[in-house]
Enzyme design. Structure first.
Site, PDB file in Angstrom:
ATOM      1  N   LYS A  28       0.401  24.558  62.995  1.00 49.22           N
ATOM      2  CA  LYS A  28       1.049  23.244  62.902  1.00 49.22           C
ATOM      3  C   LYS A  28       2.558  23.396  62.721  1.00 49.22           C
ATOM      4  O   LYS A  28       3.344  22.772  63.431  1.00 49.22           O
ATOM      5  CB  LYS A  28       0.423  22.462  61.742  1.00 49.22           C
ATOM      6  CG  LYS A  28       0.997  21.079  61.526  1.00 49.22           C
ATOM      7  CD  LYS A  28       0.002  20.157  60.878  1.00 49.22           C
ATOM      8  CE  LYS A  28      -0.022  20.257  59.376  1.00 49.22           C
ATOM      9  NZ  LYS A  28       1.176  19.683  58.717  1.00 49.22           N
ATOM     10  N   SER A  29       2.975  24.232  61.785  1.00 50.02           N
ATOM     11  CA  SER A  29       4.421  24.390  61.518  1.00 50.02           C
ATOM     12  C   SER A  29       5.142  24.877  62.771  1.00 50.02           C
ATOM     13  O   SER A  29       6.244  24.416  63.097  1.00 50.02           O
ATOM     14  CB  SER A  29       4.641  25.422  60.410  1.00 50.02           C
ATOM     15  OG  SER A  29       4.108  24.964  59.200  1.00 50.02           O
ATOM     16  N   ARG A  33       8.042  22.976  65.386  1.00 45.91           N
ATOM     17  CA  ARG A  33       9.355  23.587  65.629  1.00 45.91           C
ATOM     18  C   ARG A  33       9.573  23.856  67.113  1.00 45.91           C
ATOM     19  O   ARG A  33      10.682  23.723  67.633  1.00 45.91           O
ATOM     20  CB  ARG A  33       9.472  24.875  64.798  1.00 45.91           C
ATOM     21  CG  ARG A  33       9.687  24.560  63.296  1.00 45.91           C
ATOM     22  CD  ARG A  33       9.303  25.736  62.433  1.00 45.91           C
ATOM     23  NE  ARG A  33       9.653  25.562  61.026  1.00 45.91           N
ATOM     24  CZ  ARG A  33       8.936  24.881  60.128  1.00 45.91           C
ATOM     25  NH1 ARG A  33       7.816  24.263  60.498  1.00 45.91           N
ATOM     26  NH2 ARG A  33       9.320  24.798  58.863  1.00 45.91           N
ATOM     27  N   ARG A 129       6.342   9.832  49.763  1.00 43.38           N
ATOM     28  CA  ARG A 129       6.680  11.234  49.443  1.00 43.38           C
ATOM     29  C   ARG A 129       8.197  11.393  49.236  1.00 43.38           C
ATOM     30  O   ARG A 129       8.986  10.671  49.824  1.00 43.38           O
ATOM     31  CB  ARG A 129       6.151  12.152  50.548  1.00 43.38           C
ATOM     32  CG  ARG A 129       4.625  12.126  50.589  1.00 43.38           C
ATOM     33  CD  ARG A 129       4.067  13.013  51.665  1.00 43.38           C
ATOM     34  NE  ARG A 129       4.319  14.413  51.410  1.00 43.38           N
ATOM     35  CZ  ARG A 129       4.010  15.384  52.258  1.00 43.38           C
ATOM     36  NH1 ARG A 129       3.454  15.093  53.418  1.00 43.38           N
ATOM     37  NH2 ARG A 129       4.245  16.634  51.950  1.00 43.38           N
ATOM     38  N   SER A 174      10.934  25.277  49.520  1.00 46.38           N
ATOM     39  CA  SER A 174      10.337  24.407  50.526  1.00 46.38           C
ATOM     40  C   SER A 174      10.932  24.714  51.889  1.00 46.38           C
ATOM     41  O   SER A 174      12.146  24.587  52.101  1.00 46.38           O
ATOM     42  CB  SER A 174      10.593  22.936  50.167  1.00 46.38           C
ATOM     43  OG  SER A 174      10.478  22.131  51.322  1.00 46.38           O
ATOM     44  N   GLN A 176      10.510  22.982  54.428  1.00 48.15           N
ATOM     45  CA  GLN A 176      10.969  21.728  55.042  1.00 48.15           C
ATOM     46  C   GLN A 176      12.398  21.428  54.631  1.00 48.15           C
ATOM     47  O   GLN A 176      13.218  21.017  55.455  1.00 48.15           O
ATOM     48  CB  GLN A 176      10.025  20.584  54.660  1.00 48.15           C
ATOM     49  CG  GLN A 176       8.625  20.786  55.240  1.00 48.15           C
ATOM     50  CD  GLN A 176       7.660  19.682  54.888  1.00 48.15           C
ATOM     51  OE1 GLN A 176       7.993  18.758  54.151  1.00 48.15           O
ATOM     52  NE2 GLN A 176       6.450  19.778  55.405  1.00 48.15           N
ATOM     53  N   ASP A 326      -0.674  25.309  51.126  1.00 43.62           N
ATOM     54  CA  ASP A 326      -1.633  24.373  51.741  1.00 43.62           C
ATOM     55  C   ASP A 326      -3.083  24.846  51.585  1.00 43.62           C
ATOM     56  O   ASP A 326      -4.015  24.090  51.878  1.00 43.62           O
ATOM     57  CB  ASP A 326      -1.312  24.189  53.230  1.00 43.62           C
ATOM     58  CG  ASP A 326       0.026  23.485  53.440  1.00 43.62           C
ATOM     59  OD1 ASP A 326       0.485  22.769  52.517  1.00 43.62           O
ATOM     60  OD2 ASP A 326       0.632  23.655  54.513  1.00 43.62           O
ATOM     61  N   ARG A 399      -6.501  18.168  54.330  1.00 42.88           N
ATOM     62  CA  ARG A 399      -6.892  19.450  53.707  1.00 42.88           C
ATOM     63  C   ARG A 399      -7.972  19.241  52.637  1.00 42.88           C
ATOM     64  O   ARG A 399      -8.786  20.126  52.388  1.00 42.88           O
ATOM     65  CB  ARG A 399      -5.670  20.174  53.142  1.00 42.88           C
ATOM     66  CG  ARG A 399      -4.612  20.412  54.209  1.00 42.88           C
ATOM     67  CD  ARG A 399      -3.889  21.729  54.109  1.00 42.88           C
ATOM     68  NE  ARG A 399      -2.911  21.820  55.181  1.00 42.88           N
ATOM     69  CZ  ARG A 399      -3.166  22.250  56.427  1.00 42.88           C
ATOM     70  NH1 ARG A 399      -4.364  22.684  56.756  1.00 42.88           N
ATOM     71  NH2 ARG A 399      -2.215  22.285  57.342  1.00 42.88           N
TER      72      ARG A 399
HETATM   73  C1  S3P Z   1       5.656  23.128  56.074  1.00 37.52           C
HETATM   74  C2  S3P Z   1       6.066  23.505  54.831  1.00 37.52           C
HETATM   75  C3  S3P Z   1       5.282  23.255  53.612  1.00 37.52           C
HETATM   76  C4  S3P Z   1       3.828  22.945  53.932  1.00 37.52           C
HETATM   77  C5  S3P Z   1       3.696  21.948  55.058  1.00 37.52           C
HETATM   78  C6  S3P Z   1       4.349  22.491  56.311  1.00 37.52           C
HETATM   79  C7  S3P Z   1       6.554  23.393  57.221  1.00 37.52           C
HETATM   80  O1  S3P Z   1       5.835  22.139  52.939  1.00 37.52           O
HETATM   81  O2  S3P Z   1       3.169  22.457  52.789  1.00 37.52           O
HETATM   82  O3  S3P Z   1       2.338  21.693  55.328  1.00 37.52           O
HETATM   83  O4  S3P Z   1       6.100  23.333  58.379  1.00 37.52           O
HETATM   84  O5  S3P Z   1       7.740  23.686  56.997  1.00 37.52           O
HETATM   85  P1  S3P Z   1       7.096  22.291  51.941  1.00 37.52           P
HETATM   86  O6  S3P Z   1       8.230  22.784  52.722  1.00 37.52           O
HETATM   87  O7  S3P Z   1       7.349  20.912  51.413  1.00 37.52           O
HETATM   88  O8  S3P Z   1       6.635  23.229  50.882  1.00 37.52           O
END
Ligand code: S3P
Length: 439
Positions: A28-29, A33, A129, A174, A176, A326, A399
């Protein structure tokens, strides 16, 4: 897809061993990207094994809304990128980021550097969030970004502004937040640096480098030089280790199981679950590991062979936490079935995921008769080796739904999970795939 899921019996698989091979959907990540960086690159980026889950489709629709031509077929996604300055003002007003924190936070960094205004908003969970974690550093860079309701959450309003590089000490580990700041750094004057308390997943740094950006990573600090020319790439997305975790756990927990999970991403900033499984005494072997060289383009992958194993309790803490954040709901279920106590700490971030996962895991595990004590930054689980069937809730968190679908395979009696189809967020064919191995 909903209909397909509803046609599958809630739990056709109780205590039937899982056997055979499985390939889980793309990461997914990395899928998010690939679409984002492909949109900012010149030319045609071809993405194979893209995750067709709702979150990644939100990313695609946001970039389509900003004038990027993206075609989605079952085999591949083609992004016709227009370069770093090729995005245009959203055609359809608000950019809808759905349930996706990754879309929202990463796009904020990109939007901060555009010469048009935008508004970002998602579903009820997303809009509750915390976004202050990106508003703060982006504001320090000179961005004009604010929370419409002044509550630190979406909707976010972003207007054109001149950005300058900063050295940001992030209070949270994080990816993100780190990625949002680095992406704004593409448009800033001077270098941008982000230092984290503990290293989070580094997919952004790796992939931006592959697209031609100058990104350096030294320990917990990543830096980026502005205004690169990004060039289109072929991106092969590895299987998602977070999705593989449900199969790892099911194979470990159901007696007689043996499963080969093929082509899973094992980037060490993501693969903490592998360490926890071996600490718990789980039999897991990495086969055919490839693309392991530090500077190889793309991501390291391997096949994972997992066999049923009696599990014991463990401690999950510190620098390991961001590498498996996760996976904690699934680890909690494994801990309840293990011998001895498992302590999970330093994981306060669980409270700001799609649900407060300390809370939602505790509620569901307690209903199944587990001995779990929630703490401020994690949970303590005394393993009893036994769970009983119960009426559970996914709380619309994918999840939670998947972790408890696995729990229901070894629980005594019947388990029902409310809104179980929310797995569509990251793994639309989850139930079919899981039950296809039970034979
Ligand atoms: C992710 C980073 C994580 C993860 C999320 C996906 C990403 O979150 O929990 O499911 O793709 O960068 P955080 O960056 O808030 O920890």
């Amino acid at each position: 897809m909903d209909k397909q899921i509803m046609n599958i019996k809630e739990n056709p698989s109780k205590n039937i061993p899982l056997r055979g091979e499985i390939t889980v959907p793309g990461d997914k990540s990395i899928s998010h990207r690939a679409v984002m960086f492909g949109s900012l690159a010149q030319g045609k980026t071809r993405i194979t094994n893209f995750l067709n889950g709702a979150d990644c489709l939100s990313t695609i629709s946001c970039f389509q809304n900003m004038g990027i031509d993206i075609s989605v077929t079952p085999g591949e996604v083609i992004v016709n990128g227009k370069g770093l300055h090729g995005l245009s003002a959203p055609l359809k007003g608000t950019l809808d980021t759905g349930n996706s924190g990754t879309t929202t936070r990463l796009i904020s960094g990109i939007l901060a550097g555009q010469n048009f205004s935008s508004r970002l908003s998602g579903d009820a969970s997303l809009n509750s969030r915390p976004m202050k974690r990106v508003i703060d550093p982006l504001t320090q860079m000179g961005a004009d970004i604010r929370s419409e309701d002044d509550n630190g959450c979406c909707p976010l309003l972003i207007r054109p502004a001149r950005l300058h590089g900063i050295a940001y000490n992030s209070p949270v580990a994080s990816a993100q937040v780190k990625s949002s700041v680095l992406l704004a750094g593409l448009y800033a004057e001077g270098e941008t640096k982000v230092t984290e308390p503990v290293l989070s997943r580094d997919h952004t740094e790796r992939m931006l480098r592959q697209f031609g950006a100058q990104v350096s990573s030294v320990g917990v600090t990543a830096s980026i030089t502005p205004e690169p020319t990004l060039l289109s790439q072929d991106i092969q997305v590895p299987g998602d280790i977070s999705s593989a975790t449900y199969f790892i756990a099911a194979a470990l927990l159901v007696p007689g199981s043996e499963v080969l999970i093929k082509n899973v991403g094992i980037n060490e900033t993501r693969a903490g679950i592998l360490k926890v499984v071996s600490d718990m005494g789980g039999k897991i072997e990495l086969k055919n590991a490839r693309n392991l060289e530090k500077d190889a383009p793309g991501e390291p992958v391997a096949d994972l062979l997992v066999k049923y194993s009696p599990l014991k309790g463990t401690i999950v803490e510190g620098a390991l936490i961001p590498t498996l954040i996760d996976e904690i709901p699934m680890i909690a279920v494994m801990a309840a079935m293990a011998e001895g106590t498992t302590i999970i700490r330093d994981a306060a971030e669980l409270k700001v995921k799609e649900t407060n996962r300390i809370d939602t895991v505790t509620k569901n595990l307690r209903k199944m008769g587990a001995d779990i004590t929630p703490t401020d930054d994690g949970m303590i689980i005394k393993g009893t080796g036994h769970l009983k069937g119960a009426d559970l809730d996914s709380y619309l968190d994918h999840r939670i739904a998947m972790s408890f679908a696995v729990a229901s395979m070894i629980a005594d009696g019947e388990t029902k999970i409310k809104d179980r189809e929310c797995v569509n967020i990251s793994y639309p064919s989850f139930y079919e795939d899981l039950y296809s191995l039970c034979r």
